[in-house]
Write a protein that holds these residues in place. Structure first.
Motif, PDB file in Angstrom:
ATOM      1  N   GLU A 162      35.143  54.523 -14.147  1.00 19.04           N
ATOM      2  CA  GLU A 162      33.953  53.672 -14.076  1.00 19.04           C
ATOM      3  C   GLU A 162      33.258  53.782 -12.717  1.00 19.04           C
ATOM      4  OE1 GLU A 162      35.011  49.736 -15.475  1.00 19.04           O
ATOM      5  OE2 GLU A 162      35.133  50.471 -17.539  1.00 19.04           O
ATOM      6  N   LYS A 163      33.129  55.031 -12.255  1.00 17.14           N
ATOM      7  CA  LYS A 163      32.419  55.320 -11.007  1.00 17.14           C
ATOM      8  C   LYS A 163      32.152  56.820 -10.937  1.00 17.14           C
ATOM      9  CE  LYS A 163      36.601  55.883  -8.186  1.00 17.14           C
ATOM     10  NZ  LYS A 163      37.306  55.411  -6.993  1.00 17.14           N
ATOM     11  N   GLU A 164      31.325  57.197  -9.960  1.00 13.06           N
ATOM     12  CA  GLU A 164      31.077  58.613  -9.731  1.00 13.06           C
ATOM     13  C   GLU A 164      32.280  59.225  -9.024  1.00 13.06           C
ATOM     14  OE1 GLU A 164      27.283  58.599  -7.670  1.00 13.06           O
ATOM     15  OE2 GLU A 164      26.308  59.223  -9.536  1.00 13.06           O
ATOM     16  N   CYS A 221      31.823  71.871  -8.295  1.00 17.30           N
ATOM     17  CA  CYS A 221      32.159  70.460  -8.125  1.00 17.30           C
ATOM     18  C   CYS A 221      30.877  69.646  -8.301  1.00 17.30           C
ATOM     19  CB  CYS A 221      32.750  70.212  -6.742  1.00 17.30           C
ATOM     20  SG  CYS A 221      33.171  68.477  -6.457  1.00 17.30           S
ATOM     21  N   ASP A 222      30.932  68.674  -9.163  1.00 19.96           N
ATOM     22  CA  ASP A 222      29.773  67.854  -9.504  1.00 19.96           C
ATOM     23  C   ASP A 222      29.995  66.433  -8.985  1.00 19.96           C
ATOM     24  OD1 ASP A 222      27.780  66.361 -10.733  1.00 19.96           O
ATOM     25  OD2 ASP A 222      28.175  67.142 -12.748  1.00 19.96           O
ATOM     26  N   THR A 223      29.287  66.080  -7.916  1.00 25.57           N
ATOM     27  CA  THR A 223      29.445  64.739  -7.344  1.00 25.57           C
ATOM     28  C   THR A 223      28.491  63.726  -7.976  1.00 25.57           C
ATOM     29  OG1 THR A 223      27.949  65.263  -5.511  1.00 25.57           O
ATOM     30  CG2 THR A 223      30.324  65.608  -5.144  1.00 25.57           C
ATOM     31  N   ASN A 224      27.717  64.161  -8.954  1.00 27.27           N
ATOM     32  CA  ASN A 224      26.844  63.261  -9.710  1.00 27.27           C
ATOM     33  C   ASN A 224      27.509  62.807 -11.007  1.00 27.27           C
ATOM     34  OD1 ASN A 224      24.633  63.630  -7.860  1.00 27.27           O
ATOM     35  ND2 ASN A 224      24.403  65.656  -8.745  1.00 27.27           N
ATOM     36  N   TRP A 225      28.757  63.202 -11.207  1.00 29.08           N
ATOM     37  CA  TRP A 225      29.466  62.934 -12.451  1.00 29.08           C
ATOM     38  C   TRP A 225      29.988  61.506 -12.481  1.00 29.08           C
ATOM     39  CZ3 TRP A 225      29.425  65.751 -16.683  1.00 29.08           C
ATOM     40  CH2 TRP A 225      30.339  65.453 -17.706  1.00 29.08           C
ATOM     41  N   TYR A 226      29.692  60.802 -13.554  1.00 30.64           N
ATOM     42  CA  TYR A 226      30.206  59.448 -13.735  1.00 30.64           C
ATOM     43  C   TYR A 226      31.414  59.530 -14.662  1.00 30.64           C
ATOM     44  CZ  TYR A 226      30.532  54.488 -14.770  1.00 30.64           C
ATOM     45  OH  TYR A 226      30.987  53.201 -14.910  1.00 30.64           O
ATOM     46  N   SER A 227      32.565  59.134 -14.142  1.00 26.84           N
ATOM     47  CA  SER A 227      33.792  59.137 -14.934  1.00 26.84           C
ATOM     48  C   SER A 227      33.910  57.819 -15.680  1.00 26.84           C
ATOM     49  CB  SER A 227      35.014  59.326 -14.035  1.00 26.84           C
ATOM     50  OG  SER A 227      36.199  59.131 -14.775  1.00 26.84           O
ATOM     51  N   LYS A 264      30.521  63.903   0.181  1.00 27.47           N
ATOM     52  CA  LYS A 264      29.542  63.150  -0.608  1.00 27.47           C
ATOM     53  C   LYS A 264      30.014  61.723  -0.899  1.00 27.47           C
ATOM     54  CE  LYS A 264      26.083  65.902  -1.660  1.00 27.47           C
ATOM     55  NZ  LYS A 264      24.703  65.452  -1.639  1.00 27.47           N
ATOM     56  N   GLY A 265      31.122  61.322  -0.279  1.00 25.35           N
ATOM     57  CA  GLY A 265      31.587  59.948  -0.386  1.00 25.35           C
ATOM     58  C   GLY A 265      32.465  59.649  -1.593  1.00 25.35           C
ATOM     59  N   ARG A 266      32.939  60.673  -2.269  1.00 25.25           N
ATOM     60  CA  ARG A 266      33.817  60.445  -3.423  1.00 25.25           C
ATOM     61  C   ARG A 266      35.249  60.301  -2.928  1.00 25.25           C
ATOM     62  NH1 ARG A 266      29.398  59.788  -4.180  1.00 25.25           N
ATOM     63  NH2 ARG A 266      28.030  60.761  -5.706  1.00 25.25           N
ATOM     64  N   ASP A 267      36.019  59.438  -3.592  1.00 28.34           N
ATOM     65  CA  ASP A 267      37.419  59.245  -3.200  1.00 28.34           C
ATOM     66  C   ASP A 267      38.389  59.749  -4.266  1.00 28.34           C
ATOM     67  OD1 ASP A 267      37.153  57.300  -5.150  1.00 28.34           O
ATOM     68  OD2 ASP A 267      37.674  55.620  -3.843  1.00 28.34           O
ATOM     69  N   ARG A 302      43.506  65.737 -18.788  1.00 29.06           N
ATOM     70  CA  ARG A 302      42.734  65.231 -17.645  1.00 29.06           C
ATOM     71  C   ARG A 302      43.668  65.145 -16.451  1.00 29.06           C
ATOM     72  NH1 ARG A 302      41.852  59.678 -15.945  1.00 29.06           N
ATOM     73  NH2 ARG A 302      40.104  59.644 -14.504  1.00 29.06           N
ATOM     74  N   MET A 303      43.206  65.669 -15.303  1.00 26.94           N
ATOM     75  CA  MET A 303      44.002  65.615 -14.089  1.00 26.94           C
ATOM     76  C   MET A 303      43.146  65.008 -12.979  1.00 26.94           C
ATOM     77  SD  MET A 303      46.107  69.209 -14.242  1.00 26.94           S
ATOM     78  CE  MET A 303      47.528  68.571 -13.355  1.00 26.94           C
ATOM     79  N   VAL A 304      43.779  64.226 -12.094  1.00 27.73           N
ATOM     80  CA  VAL A 304      43.063  63.559 -11.025  1.00 27.73           C
ATOM     81  C   VAL A 304      43.807  63.708  -9.701  1.00 27.73           C
ATOM     82  CG1 VAL A 304      42.032  61.846 -12.577  1.00 27.73           C
ATOM     83  CG2 VAL A 304      44.180  61.323 -11.429  1.00 27.73           C
ATOM     84  N   LYS A 305      43.017  63.577  -8.643  1.00 27.66           N
ATOM     85  CA  LYS A 305      43.590  63.597  -7.286  1.00 27.66           C
ATOM     86  C   LYS A 305      42.755  62.671  -6.408  1.00 27.66           C
ATOM     87  CE  LYS A 305      44.650  66.510  -3.322  1.00 27.66           C
ATOM     88  NZ  LYS A 305      44.808  67.864  -2.807  1.00 27.66           N
ATOM     89  N   ARG A 306      43.421  61.731  -5.756  1.00 33.20           N
ATOM     90  CA  ARG A 306      42.760  60.864  -4.778  1.00 33.20           C
ATOM     91  C   ARG A 306      42.509  61.684  -3.509  1.00 33.20           C
ATOM     92  NH1 ARG A 306      41.148  56.739  -7.486  1.00 33.20           N
ATOM     93  NH2 ARG A 306      42.643  56.010  -9.007  1.00 33.20           N
ATOM     94  N   ILE A 307      41.337  61.511  -2.942  1.00 35.51           N
ATOM     95  CA  ILE A 307      41.000  62.306  -1.734  1.00 35.51           C
ATOM     96  C   ILE A 307      40.545  61.400  -0.597  1.00 35.51           C
ATOM     97  CG2 ILE A 307      40.499  64.431  -2.954  1.00 35.51           C
ATOM     98  CD1 ILE A 307      37.507  63.731  -2.783  1.00 35.51           C
TER      99      ILE A 307
END
Length: 154
Positions: free
Chosen positions: A78-80, A68-74, A113-116, A149-154
C-alpha cells in the motif's frame, strides 16, 4: 564493466539479450520481437531514469539490463516501492558479477528516490534466479499463479 542509463537506441540489444536470457524459461517471457520491443518501450516509459545497462568496457558490448520502477504502487505494501520489473544478463556473462552490479544499481536508484522497499516477481521454476535473489537479500513474500513475489527492505 560500465553501468549506464538505458537509451532508446538500446532496444535491439534488449531484444537480442532478452531472447537469449529467457531460453528455456519462455513461460515467463514475451516471445515475439514485437512483444519484446513493446515491453522495452513500456519499461522506458514507466521510469526512464531507473533502467540501466551493463556494458563491457573493453568491447562496448551491452551484456545486461535492469529496470527499476520507482513509480510503482504495490498493493501488497500500500505504497510506492522500487519494483524491479526486469533483470537479465547475456548467458555467457552470468556468474561474473554483472547481475549483482545491475541489481545493486537498481536498488541504489530506488533508495535515492526515497523508497524503503524493493519488490520483484520471479517465475516459480526459475530456480537460478530465485537463488540469486535470495543471496542478494530478497525474501519470498507470497505467490500468484506461477510467480513468486520477493521483497527486500533497503
Amino acid at each position: 564493466m560500465l553501468i549506464r542509463l538505458a537509451r532508446d537506441d538500446d532496444m535491439e540489444d534488449f531484444v537480442r539479450i532478452y531472447g537469449r536470457a529467457y531460453e528455456g524459461l519462455e513461460e515467463y517471457a514475451y516471445t515475439t520481437r514485437k512483444e519484446i520491443k513493446s515491453y522495452f518501450r513500456w519499461l522506458r516509459k514507466r521510469d526512464s531514469e531507473g533502467m540501466f545497462v551493463a556494458v563491457d568496457d573493453s568491447t562496448e558490448e551491452v551484456v545486461g539490463f535492469v529496470a527499476c520502477d520507482t513509480n510503482w504502487y504495490s498493493s501488497f505494501e500500500e505504497k510506492e516501492v522500487g519494483e524491479i520489473h526486469e533483470l537479465f544478463v547475456e548467458p555467457e556473462w552470468r556468474g561474473k558479477g554483472v547481475g549483482k552490479a545491475l541489481l545493486e544499481k537498481g536498488i541504489e536508484y530506488a533508495r535515492l528516490k526515497g523508497r524503503d522497499l524493493t519488490e520483484l516477481w520471479v517465475g516459480e521454476k526459475n530456480y537460478k534466479a530465485r537463488e540469486f535473489y535470495e543471496k542478494m537479500g530478497f525474501k519470498a513474500a507470497g505467490s500468484w499463479g506461477h510467480w513468486i513475489r520477493m521483497v527486500k527492505r533497503i
